[in-house]
Design a protein around this motif. Structure first.
Motif: not given
Lengths: 182, 172
Positions: A27-36, A38-48, A68-71
């Motif tokens: 699930t985290i892997a799929a969210l990483q693909r979407e949020l980081v 595809q949509h670029e709503w979350l930076s790789p650093e914030d993802y980490a 955390a990602a939503g916040a």
């Protein structure tokens, strides 16, 4: 890229959280693909940061990751949206499954659909690994550091049986001591 | 069973664990051994129901709540499951203040790479389980190529894979 709105953000967590089988990491892997990616709503650093802190937050890691990602994207309401969209529909499904679990487990049609999805989940996890490592492979010195840390973490789990929290702890120490090449 | 007590017992199990299923020993002790609210068979059913569907691993607590107190119990289980997750928000904001210092940034990037290694280790058994035959292997390869080389949303890949699984079942 469309800007994040509460509706769009909820939609992403809802789709990923309730169609990804196999637990937290897929699930985290799929969210990483979407949020980081595809949509670029979350930076790789914030993802980490979200990924690593989710590991040390009590409870289920993926739910903490969603909070955390939503916040990070939309504040407290983003966190609430992420957590509820990720868990509430699956919780309803869990109750339905609890009520009739003997029936659906032996239903060949349900299991055929689930079987196809599980193969796609495995593919998605490997794609996610590629997305995580790819940005660090551009220069030789950085690539060496990236590959060494990635394979080191893999070996720590696969060969030496270390837990994820220990591996992340070691990665933090290695990252602090082994400076990134300029 | 009293809903508030149910919530507290499940919350205790969640707050003292660091992964979805790690709460199981506490749950079994409280609900099966000490209070006899559930049988071992019900606990197993709860785990199967929570694990087999989509969503986080800890969802079995919703099923435990359902067995203990019906639908309100399931709701108490869900709230107990999600409450501790919000602890991450102050934690993230506190650590995030230091994220631009080069050494800290290097450490964060090391965590990104380590998370790729962790995913790799978790992916191998999952890929083995998924590779049940030529169709599953074809879905795996096609899914990987679509995800890496296109921007098609992950959800569509999942739906497509489920449709292929059902289609093959229909034809066989």
């Amino acid at each position: 890229m469309p800007a994040p709105t509460l509706r769009r953000l909820t939609g992403v967590f809802f789709r990923i959280g309730n169609t990804t089988f196999g637990g937290g990491l897929p699930t985290i892997a799929a969210l990483q693909r979407e949020l980081v990616e595809q949509h670029e709503w979350l930076s790789p650093e914030d993802y980490a940061l979200a990924f690593s802190l989710a590991r040390i937050t009590p409870g289920t890691n993926v739910i903490a990751f969603c909070a955390a990602a939503g916040a990070r994207i939309m504040g407290l309401r983003g966190a609430l949206a992420g957590v509820l969209a990720e868990t509430a529909p699956s919780a309803v499904l869990a109750v339905l499954m609890t009520q009739g679990y003997e029936t659906w487990r032996t239903n060949a049609w349900v299991m055929a659909g689930v079987g196809g999805t599980i193969a796609a989940v495995a593919a998605m996890m490997w794609a996610s690994i590629w997305y995580l490592v790819r940005p660090y492979l551009k220069s030789g010195a950085n690539a060496f550091r990236a590959v060494a840390i990635t394979l080191g973490a893999f070996a720590a789990v696969w060969k030496f049986g270390l837990g994820p929290v220990t591996v992340i702890g070691i990665a933090v120490v290695v990252g602090l001591l082994w400076k990134e090449p300029e | 069973m009293n809903l508030f007590l149910l919530y507290l017992l499940l919350f205790k199990a969640v707050i003292t664990s660091f992964s979805g299923m790690a709460s199981l020993p506490v749950v079994r002790h409280d609900f099966v051994v000490t209070r006899h609210v559930l049988t071992d068979r019900q606990l197993n059913a709860a785990i199967v129901a929570g694990q087999t569907g989509p969503g986080p691993n800890g969802l079995y607590l919703v099923s435990v709540g359902y067995f203990a107190a019906g639908l309100p119990g399931a709701f108490a289980g869900l709230i107990a499951l999600i409450t501790p997750a919000f602890l991450i928000i102050p934690l993230m904001s506190w650590i995030g203040k230091y994220a631009n210092i080069p050494r800290i940034r290097g450490a964060i990037r090391a965590v990104i790479l380590a998370s790729a290694g962790l995913l790799m280790a978790a992916s191998i058994p999952l890929a083995r389980d998924a590779a049940t035959g030529p169709v599953a292997i074809a879905i795996f390869i096609a899914g990987f190529l679509v995800l890496v080389f296109t921007r098609i949303a992950t959800w569509w890949v999942m739906v497509g894979a489920a449709v292929v699984g059902l289609g093959v079942k229909l034809l066989s």
